[in-house]
Design an enzyme around this catalytic site. Structure first.
Site: not given
Lengths: 286, 286
Positions: A152, A228, A263
């Site tokens: 991320s 996600d 995620h």
């Protein structure tokens, strides 16, 4: 080891996690990091090192406990370095108010705007101070063989630091990376705060812009989950990075969309073996 | 699925974690549990089930996030059930005051002392109500092939429920199990509170006592870390269990001492593959 405090030494998968703290002159305060040392390495047979940069809200503990990268790194004799996600010792106005700015949200850049410019120097910290400290103190690690990965915001960090420093890292990989921060809400907020309003400055820290200037093959593996929510909300934009890479005629990028994955660390741990093997190949272990 | 609420469904290692809640008539309140369903199972090709009992202070989330057992269960098509460690819906006097008694510390027995006897019926819950619910709702699981495992207090639970119910579980395994609770501080406190002062009653719930009556081979794998502080403090006493097993002439016990390992999930995840394979063998998967 005068300059590093050992908070914990934990056996796992034949090696050891060391939970460490040092005083950083770059960020001006104490910094935590975790180092995984596989079994069977030594100064005469040093291990290569994978630096893994975590995402928003994380400390080094999250990936240590939930990432399971070490399960795959241990048998290959690949060491792992998990830095923190921001300086921790200060209390700038607003520093701890948002989960996507300030503490645990450094974006791994050197800030130019006050008060952040005082100590939010995570690019220098990650690329220079921390590895220099680690290699000086752990002679069983090989400073000539280093790769970088992240998740991320840490995926953004990995991609940009790799692209800014040709040759410094043998390979790069990322889970769910923020791939075009100039064009997503997270990145706009962070870059405005840390770098100011001039979007030309932002380009120097945006993987989708940086990759346009890359020369040669790109040893990059990216995984993104199709479930996600941040991908769906267009915070990640890996498609922009892939398009820029393709337009520049650059070969080597592996961008995979993983059906139904989110995620979380459940996603990271699932594909961690692939990422470890990707780096191991470029680090001469496979 | 009227009686089960799905709080989350998370992709991992090709399968899915389901975080679930149901109303238990045995414990008289809502109970959380996690189910891992590997890919490729169906009503016509149902998966065996491993029930894993967690230790003191845990919820089902700890092993879900940190145990990494599913990484090894997924390719073997072994399903995993992670129950909670106690009833949660009540507020008996003192229920939430200690980390080693009351909530998150049921010891997986049916309490006989008030107020605990009202709803601390975890033995009945784990051996009857929960599996009956799961097998009735998930036809892709095979009620004829079930094994049981656990950690610390959950290792006590796994050993005792296995020994109390010959044939119900195909195999048992434990990480750092409380192996002789009548003789350790944790067990003395719990048994006094839940069962009263009569130590003859305690013997019915103590693995080291129960194993003396076991008939046949013991499909048991136990791992204990030599750097485990609770082992050093004599809370676990696996040596007493091993001695009783040997004195009774029972074969099959594998008790392994793992050098330098502690009591944590870093230990569980390291040896999880061995435990999964142990059960897979007895469940007909290997």
């Amino acid at each position: 080891m005068a300059s590093i405090t050992t908070n914990a030494s934990i056996a796992s998968f034949g090696g050891r996690f060391l939970k460490l703290t040092h005083q950083s002159s770059v960020t001006g305060g104490p910094m935590n990091f975790t180092l995984f040392l596989p079994a069977g390495i030594s100064e005469s047979e040093p291990a290569p090192l994978l630096i893994y940069l975590s995402g928003l809200t994380c400390t080094p503990d999250n990936v240590t406990e939930k990432g399971f990268l070490h399960a795959h790194a241990a048998p290959l004799k690949l060491a792992l370095l998990y830095p923190d996600t921001s300086p921790r010792g200060t209390n700038h106005p607003g520093e701890h108010d948002s989960w996507d700015f300030g503490s645990a949200a450094s974006f791994y850049i050197d800030a130019t705007q006050e008060p952040w410019a005082q100590n939010y120097k995570m690019e220098t910290y990650i690329t220079k101070e921390l590895p220099e400290l680690v290699f000086s103190q752990f002679k069983q690690l090989d400073p000539q063989r280093v790769s970088i990965a992240g998740h991320s915001m840490g995926g953004h960090g990995a991609l940009t630091l790799f692209l800014k420093n040709p040759g410094k890292y043998k390979s790069v990989s990322a889970f769910s990376p923020v791939s075009n921060p100039s064009a997503c809400p997270w990145g706009e907020k962070a870059f405005t705060g840390y770098l100011g309003a001039d979007k030309e400055e932002w380009k120097k820290h945006d993987a989708t812009e940086l990759v346009k200037h890359w020369k040669g093959y790109l040893n990059a593996l990216l995984d993104v989950g199709t479930a996600d929510n941040f991908y769906k909300q267009r915070q990640l934009l890996p498609e922009n990075f892939a398009e820029a890479t393709k337009a520049a005629g650059i070969e080597g990028l592996q961008l995979r969309y993983q059906d139904g994955y989110d995620h979380s660390y459940f996603f990271i741990s699932t594909f961690g073996e692939d990422h470890i093997k990707h780096h191991a190949k470029h680090l001469g272990l496979l």
